[in-house]
Design a protein around this motif. Structure first.
Motif, PDB file in Angstrom:
ATOM      1  N   GLY A  76      10.418  -1.411  14.501  1.00 42.65           N
ATOM      2  CA  GLY A  76       9.669  -2.659  14.630  1.00 42.65           C
ATOM      3  C   GLY A  76       8.196  -2.531  14.300  1.00 42.65           C
ATOM      4  N   GLU A  77       7.833  -1.493  13.536  1.00 42.27           N
ATOM      5  CA  GLU A  77       6.432  -1.255  13.200  1.00 42.27           C
ATOM      6  C   GLU A  77       6.197  -1.391  11.702  1.00 42.27           C
ATOM      7  OE1 GLU A  77       4.730   1.977  16.335  1.00 42.27           O
ATOM      8  OE2 GLU A  77       5.847   2.765  14.632  1.00 42.27           O
ATOM      9  N   GLY A  78       4.932  -1.647  11.351  1.00 37.88           N
ATOM     10  CA  GLY A  78       4.556  -1.704   9.951  1.00 37.88           C
ATOM     11  C   GLY A  78       3.049  -1.668   9.799  1.00 37.88           C
ATOM     12  N   MET A  79       2.609  -1.801   8.569  1.00 39.52           N
ATOM     13  CA  MET A  79       1.182  -1.920   8.259  1.00 39.52           C
ATOM     14  C   MET A  79       1.012  -3.085   7.311  1.00 39.52           C
ATOM     15  SD  MET A  79      -1.624   0.808   6.856  1.00 39.52           S
ATOM     16  CE  MET A  79      -2.042   1.416   8.495  1.00 39.52           C
ATOM     17  N   LEU A  80       0.078  -3.963   7.633  1.00 36.13           N
ATOM     18  CA  LEU A  80      -0.212  -5.137   6.815  1.00 36.13           C
ATOM     19  C   LEU A  80      -1.558  -4.945   6.132  1.00 36.13           C
ATOM     20  CD1 LEU A  80       0.631  -8.055   6.011  1.00 36.13           C
ATOM     21  CD2 LEU A  80      -0.831  -8.824   7.906  1.00 36.13           C
ATOM     22  N   VAL A 105       3.198 -10.142  -0.838  1.00 34.73           N
ATOM     23  CA  VAL A 105       3.271 -11.491  -0.270  1.00 34.73           C
ATOM     24  C   VAL A 105       2.110 -12.329  -0.799  1.00 34.73           C
ATOM     25  CG1 VAL A 105       3.356 -12.808   1.875  1.00 34.73           C
ATOM     26  CG2 VAL A 105       4.278 -10.482   1.807  1.00 34.73           C
ATOM     27  N   ASP A 106       2.420 -13.523  -1.311  1.00 27.99           N
ATOM     28  CA  ASP A 106       1.406 -14.422  -1.863  1.00 27.99           C
ATOM     29  C   ASP A 106       0.576 -15.055  -0.750  1.00 27.99           C
ATOM     30  OD1 ASP A 106       0.058 -15.620  -3.932  1.00 27.99           O
ATOM     31  OD2 ASP A 106       1.800 -16.651  -4.748  1.00 27.99           O
ATOM     32  N   THR A 107      -0.444 -15.788  -1.133  1.00 27.27           N
ATOM     33  CA  THR A 107      -1.374 -16.427  -0.192  1.00 27.27           C
ATOM     34  C   THR A 107      -0.662 -17.321   0.813  1.00 27.27           C
ATOM     35  OG1 THR A 107      -3.053 -16.399  -1.923  1.00 27.27           O
ATOM     36  CG2 THR A 107      -3.465 -17.835  -0.064  1.00 27.27           C
ATOM     37  N   ASP A 108       0.392 -18.024   0.379  1.00 27.81           N
ATOM     38  CA  ASP A 108       1.110 -18.942   1.265  1.00 27.81           C
ATOM     39  C   ASP A 108       2.196 -18.260   2.099  1.00 27.81           C
ATOM     40  OD1 ASP A 108       3.104 -18.446  -0.598  1.00 27.81           O
ATOM     41  OD2 ASP A 108       3.389 -20.547  -1.154  1.00 27.81           O
ATOM     42  N   GLY A 109       2.294 -16.926   1.999  1.00 33.17           N
ATOM     43  CA  GLY A 109       3.280 -16.192   2.784  1.00 33.17           C
ATOM     44  C   GLY A 109       4.583 -15.913   2.056  1.00 33.17           C
ATOM     45  N   LYS A 132      -1.640 -11.431  -1.848  1.00 29.23           N
ATOM     46  CA  LYS A 132      -2.841 -11.302  -1.037  1.00 29.23           C
ATOM     47  C   LYS A 132      -2.568 -10.312   0.084  1.00 29.23           C
ATOM     48  CE  LYS A 132      -6.046 -13.704   1.986  1.00 29.23           C
ATOM     49  NZ  LYS A 132      -6.666 -14.963   2.362  1.00 29.23           N
ATOM     50  N   TYR A 133      -1.308 -10.250   0.491  1.00 30.90           N
ATOM     51  CA  TYR A 133      -0.878  -9.364   1.565  1.00 30.90           C
ATOM     52  C   TYR A 133       0.161  -8.394   1.020  1.00 30.90           C
ATOM     53  CZ  TYR A 133      -2.677 -13.331   4.232  1.00 30.90           C
ATOM     54  OH  TYR A 133      -3.462 -14.340   4.716  1.00 30.90           O
ATOM     55  N   VAL A 134       0.186  -7.213   1.621  1.00 27.47           N
ATOM     56  CA  VAL A 134       1.241  -6.249   1.333  1.00 27.47           C
ATOM     57  C   VAL A 134       1.673  -5.687   2.683  1.00 27.47           C
ATOM     58  CG1 VAL A 134       1.867  -4.107   0.180  1.00 27.47           C
ATOM     59  CG2 VAL A 134       0.296  -5.701  -0.939  1.00 27.47           C
ATOM     60  N   LEU A 135       2.966  -5.804   2.961  1.00 28.91           N
ATOM     61  CA  LEU A 135       3.530  -5.284   4.214  1.00 28.91           C
ATOM     62  C   LEU A 135       4.313  -4.018   3.910  1.00 28.91           C
ATOM     63  CD1 LEU A 135       4.083  -5.726   7.287  1.00 28.91           C
ATOM     64  CD2 LEU A 135       6.190  -6.919   6.568  1.00 28.91           C
ATOM     65  N   GLU A 136       3.977  -2.941   4.614  1.00 26.86           N
ATOM     66  CA  GLU A 136       4.745  -1.703   4.505  1.00 26.86           C
ATOM     67  C   GLU A 136       5.523  -1.518   5.803  1.00 26.86           C
ATOM     68  OE1 GLU A 136       1.941   0.711   1.343  1.00 26.86           O
ATOM     69  OE2 GLU A 136       1.971   1.410   3.422  1.00 26.86           O
ATOM     70  N   VAL A 137       6.831  -1.316   5.652  1.00 23.40           N
ATOM     71  CA  VAL A 137       7.754  -1.194   6.782  1.00 23.40           C
ATOM     72  C   VAL A 137       8.714  -0.047   6.495  1.00 23.40           C
ATOM     73  CG1 VAL A 137       7.625  -3.583   7.608  1.00 23.40           C
ATOM     74  CG2 VAL A 137       9.150  -3.021   5.713  1.00 23.40           C
ATOM     75  N   PRO A 138       9.482   0.408   7.510  1.00 25.63           N
ATOM     76  CA  PRO A 138      10.426   1.494   7.275  1.00 25.63           C
ATOM     77  C   PRO A 138      11.384   1.172   6.118  1.00 25.63           C
ATOM     78  CG  PRO A 138      10.226   1.088   9.620  1.00 25.63           C
ATOM     79  CD  PRO A 138       9.485  -0.024   8.916  1.00 25.63           C
ATOM     80  N   CYS A 139      11.713   2.185   5.345  1.00 28.51           N
ATOM     81  CA  CYS A 139      12.596   2.011   4.190  1.00 28.51           C
ATOM     82  C   CYS A 139      13.928   1.381   4.608  1.00 28.51           C
ATOM     83  CB  CYS A 139      12.846   3.365   3.530  1.00 28.51           C
ATOM     84  SG  CYS A 139      13.706   3.225   1.951  1.00 28.51           S
ATOM     85  N   GLY A 140      14.361   0.385   3.852  1.00 30.16           N
ATOM     86  CA  GLY A 140      15.611  -0.305   4.126  1.00 30.16           C
ATOM     87  C   GLY A 140      15.451  -1.503   5.038  1.00 30.16           C
ATOM     88  N   TRP A 141      14.250  -1.715   5.580  1.00 28.14           N
ATOM     89  CA  TRP A 141      13.999  -2.842   6.485  1.00 28.14           C
ATOM     90  C   TRP A 141      14.361  -4.164   5.820  1.00 28.14           C
ATOM     91  CZ3 TRP A 141      10.563  -7.009   6.143  1.00 28.14           C
ATOM     92  CH2 TRP A 141      10.311  -7.720   7.323  1.00 28.14           C
ATOM     93  N   SER A 142      13.914  -4.354   4.591  1.00 29.05           N
ATOM     94  CA  SER A 142      14.168  -5.620   3.889  1.00 29.05           C
ATOM     95  C   SER A 142      15.654  -5.870   3.720  1.00 29.05           C
ATOM     96  CB  SER A 142      13.483  -5.600   2.515  1.00 29.05           C
ATOM     97  OG  SER A 142      12.106  -5.386   2.664  1.00 29.05           O
ATOM     98  N   GLU A 143      16.377  -4.857   3.284  1.00 31.90           N
ATOM     99  CA  GLU A 143      17.825  -5.012   3.080  1.00 31.90           C
ATOM    100  C   GLU A 143      18.553  -5.240   4.408  1.00 31.90           C
ATOM    101  OE1 GLU A 143      21.578  -2.447   1.359  1.00 31.90           O
ATOM    102  OE2 GLU A 143      19.588  -2.107   0.498  1.00 31.90           O
ATOM    103  N   ARG A 144      18.200  -4.466   5.440  1.00 31.41           N
ATOM    104  CA  ARG A 144      18.863  -4.615   6.751  1.00 31.41           C
ATOM    105  C   ARG A 144      18.699  -6.016   7.328  1.00 31.41           C
ATOM    106  NH1 ARG A 144      16.779   0.351   7.327  1.00 31.41           N
ATOM    107  NH2 ARG A 144      14.990  -0.303   8.588  1.00 31.41           N
ATOM    108  N   HIS A 145      17.550  -6.643   7.065  1.00 33.57           N
ATOM    109  CA  HIS A 145      17.266  -7.949   7.659  1.00 33.57           C
ATOM    110  C   HIS A 145      17.447  -9.103   6.680  1.00 33.57           C
ATOM    111  CE1 HIS A 145      15.935  -6.132  11.371  1.00 33.57           C
ATOM    112  NE2 HIS A 145      15.212  -5.291  10.675  1.00 33.57           N
ATOM    113  N   LEU A 153       6.739 -14.689   4.938  1.00 33.06           N
ATOM    114  CA  LEU A 153       6.227 -13.948   6.103  1.00 33.06           C
ATOM    115  C   LEU A 153       5.242 -14.847   6.819  1.00 33.06           C
ATOM    116  CD1 LEU A 153       5.581 -10.294   4.859  1.00 33.06           C
ATOM    117  CD2 LEU A 153       7.661 -11.295   5.814  1.00 33.06           C
ATOM    118  N   VAL A 154       5.425 -14.976   8.111  1.00 40.35           N
ATOM    119  CA  VAL A 154       4.498 -15.725   8.950  1.00 40.35           C
ATOM    120  C   VAL A 154       3.658 -14.679   9.664  1.00 40.35           C
ATOM    121  CG1 VAL A 154       4.273 -17.356  10.850  1.00 40.35           C
ATOM    122  CG2 VAL A 154       6.173 -17.585   9.228  1.00 40.35           C
ATOM    123  N   ILE A 155       2.353 -14.731   9.403  1.00 36.94           N
ATOM    124  CA  ILE A 155       1.447 -13.714   9.905  1.00 36.94           C
ATOM    125  C   ILE A 155       0.599 -14.329  11.014  1.00 36.94           C
ATOM    126  CG2 ILE A 155      -0.447 -12.159   9.286  1.00 36.94           C
ATOM    127  CD1 ILE A 155       0.737 -12.331   6.359  1.00 36.94           C
TER     128      ILE A 155
END
Length: 158
Positions: A76-80, A105-109, A132-145, A153-155
């Motif tokens: 459940g961790e990442g870096m934005l 991730v673009d300006t509008d999310g 405008k944003y770049v989210l780094e998360v554990p590998c496979g996070w995108s596929e798993r979810h 992305l709602v920030i």
């Protein structure tokens, strides 16, 4: 000036050089902490797909170091990474110890691009995307979810 005082002055003059040398070889040394924010991925119907608590890299030094000073990420961790505007960007896996998903991730999310990136020992692969944003998360996070380009992305930024 007596010898003892001169010796102390000479030693103190070397302190900034020592700090600069450490910072040059390990810039993470200069980072005192990160703000955090909640990032929620939602699909086109607004249904929640996943949530992460992300450290915010919103300045040059934090963005340069990125996750390279991190041994691993929990599920459940990442870096934005927060940039001033949306633009073409390239990220690399400099000094990384573990694989990650890199989500642009673009300006509008809106998620524009997702890469699975592995640590490298040779020349650095450039993972490119627009955002405008770049989210780094554990590998496979995108596929798993089920997070795909076009989702949002709602920030939670104060």
């Amino acid at each position: 000036m007596n010898r003892r005082l001169a010796g102390v002055a000479a030693a103190l003059a070397l302190v900034p050089l020592a700090v600069a040398a450490v910072a040059a070889t390990n810039p993470a040394f200069l980072i005192t902490g990160y703000d955090t924010t909640t990032v929620e991925a939602v699909d086109d119907t607004g249904e929640s797909l996943a949530t992460v608590e992300a450290r915010v890299a919103d300045g040059f030094l934090k963005q340069y170091v990125g996750l390279s000073a991190t041994d691993d990420l929990d599920a459940g961790e990442g870096m934005l990474f927060v940039h001033g505007d949306a633009a073409e960007r390239a990220y690399v896996m400099r000094d990384m110890a573990f694989p990650i998903d890199i989500v642009f991730v673009d300006t509008d999310g809106t998620v524009t691009t997702i890469h699975e990136a592995a640590p490298e020992s040779g020349s650095l692969t450039r993972y490119e995307g627009t955002g405008k944003y770049v989210l780094e998360v554990p590998c496979g996070w995108s596929e798993r979810h089920g997070v795909d380009p076009g989702d949002r992305l709602v920030i939670d930024r104060e």
